[in-house]
Enzyme design. Structure first.
Site, PDB file in Angstrom:
ATOM      1  CG  HIS A 192      -2.396  -6.352  -0.311  1.00 36.17           C
ATOM      2  ND1 HIS A 192      -1.455  -5.456   0.127  1.00 36.17           N
ATOM      3  CD2 HIS A 192      -3.497  -5.617  -0.629  1.00 36.17           C
ATOM      4  CE1 HIS A 192      -1.952  -4.226   0.075  1.00 36.17           C
ATOM      5  NE2 HIS A 192      -3.184  -4.296  -0.383  1.00 36.17           N
TER       6      HIS A 192
ATOM      7  NE  ARG B 233      -6.528   0.251   2.707  1.00 37.32           N
ATOM      8  CZ  ARG B 233      -5.701   0.377   1.678  1.00 37.32           C
ATOM      9  NH1 ARG B 233      -5.578  -0.579   0.797  1.00 37.32           N
ATOM     10  NH2 ARG B 233      -4.999   1.471   1.526  1.00 37.32           N
TER      11      ARG B 233
ATOM     12  CG  ASP C  36      -2.087  -0.977   1.032  1.00 39.85           C
ATOM     13  OD1 ASP C  36      -2.596  -1.081  -0.096  1.00 39.85           O
ATOM     14  OD2 ASP C  36      -2.451  -1.646   2.010  1.00 39.85           O
TER      15      ASP C  36
HETATM   16  C1  SIN Z   1      -6.647  -3.458  -0.883  1.00 39.73           C
HETATM   17  O1  SIN Z   1      -6.583  -2.930   0.222  1.00 39.73           O
HETATM   18  O2  SIN Z   1      -5.727  -3.399  -1.687  1.00 39.73           O
HETATM   19  C2  SIN Z   1      -7.902  -4.224  -1.233  1.00 39.73           C
HETATM   20  C3  SIN Z   1      -7.844  -5.633  -0.718  1.00 39.73           C
HETATM   21  C4  SIN Z   1      -9.132  -6.355  -0.935  1.00 39.73           C
HETATM   22  O3  SIN Z   1     -10.154  -5.725  -1.217  1.00 39.73           O
HETATM   23  O4  SIN Z   1      -9.136  -7.580  -0.798  1.00 39.73           O
END
Ligand code: SIN
Length: 280
Positions: free
Chosen positions: A256, A271, A100
């Site tokens: 991720h 989030r 991120d």
């Molecule tokens: C993200 O924070 O990159 C999204 C992750 C997700 O929606 O699984």
């Protein structure tokens, strides 16, 4: 005696914790979660029927929360991002391997994602261990990369086809244009984790544009090799969501990827993101 039990998801990263109540978290419980987060890169806690205030309070135990300069937060709680994909749309947030906000001078330390509406299948989130990505390189390539820096920017990810309608506020997730989108920041290609002391690869396909001091063209062969290497299946785990599950990941140690394989279904997550420091 702690009631928290830990089950690793794979041999490379990710662990599920049970016996946790995020609404009533003692310092001892938090210390165990924090240690699991450092050890496994991503931890998952199911069955947390919590208010968003509890999500914010949990995130704040790790550090200050970010307000994203581009992705709009909730109007009454700008530090919370609503990650919503209505049924019939394609997922478009986090779909691509990344850590991120590496386009910040101080990239995000960690992120906490809370699942509220979960498709009956699909919408899993994948994680890849970047310590293992570094450790499995040959000594010669490690030596080369140890001295290199890379340029990161939001200029590609936040301007690609399909983003304009987000700036026009026609989508579930909306963006606000910021001139900082075109800024470039420089980070080491290999970073040393400030808490574990381990070295991790720190380039990602979403935000890393080129090596510092090289053209985009010159950088591509090695960068593309690293982007593929970083996310080899051997380094990954895959989290299958359930309603009220919480995922917490360490952006300094894992990348991720939000899968886009549930077009017929709605998916709603919230989030919060924790401020980080300058990679060393
Ligand atoms: C993200 O924070 O990159 C999204 C992750 C997700 O929606 O699984």
């Amino acid at each position: 005696m702690s009631k928290i039990a830990l089950t690793p998801l794979t041999g490379s990263c990710g662990a599920e914790l049970s016996g946790v109540d995020l609404a009533h978290l003692s310092d001892e419980d938090f210390a165990q979660i924090h240690q699991a987060w450092l050890d496994y890169g991503a931890v998952f806690i199911r069955d947390q029927d919590i208010e968003l205030e509890t999500l914010v309070a949990f995130g704040k135990r790790f550090g200050n929360l970010e307000v994203h300069p581009i992705v709009d937060g909730l109007s009454d709680a700008p530090e919370i991002t609503r990650v919503l994909k209505p049924a019939g749309e394609s997922a478009s947030f986090g779909t691509g391997w990344h850590s991120d906000n590496t386009f910040f001078e101080k990239p995000s330390m960690g992120s906490v994602l809370y699942g509220k509406t979960i498709p009956p299948y699909g919408g899993d989130t994948l994680f890849a261990n970047q310590y293992r990505a570094y450790e499995t390189l040959s000594d010669g390539l490690k030596h080369t990369l140890d001295g290199m820096m890379a340029v990161h920017s939001a200029s590609h990810a936040y301007t690609v086809a399909g983003t304009q309608e987000k700036y026009d506020k026609k989508t579930a997730i909306t963006y606000t244009w910021s001139d900082s989108i075109m800024d470039e920041v420089i980070h080491p290609v290999v970073r040393t984790h400030p808490e574990t002391g381990r070295k991790a690869l720190f380039v990602n396909d979403m935000f890393t544009l080129r090596f510092d001091g090289m053209s985009k063209e010159d950088s591509q062969p090695l960068l593309q090799y690293l982007f593929h290497h970083c996310v080899k299946p051997d380094f990954c785990c895959r989290f299958r969501w359930s309603e009220n599950a919480v995922a917490l990941w360490d952006n300094r140690a894992v990348q991720h990827y939000a899968t886009d394989d549930y077009q017929a279904f709605e998916r709603l997550m919230y989030r919060v993101t924790i401020e980080g420091d300058k990679p060393a």
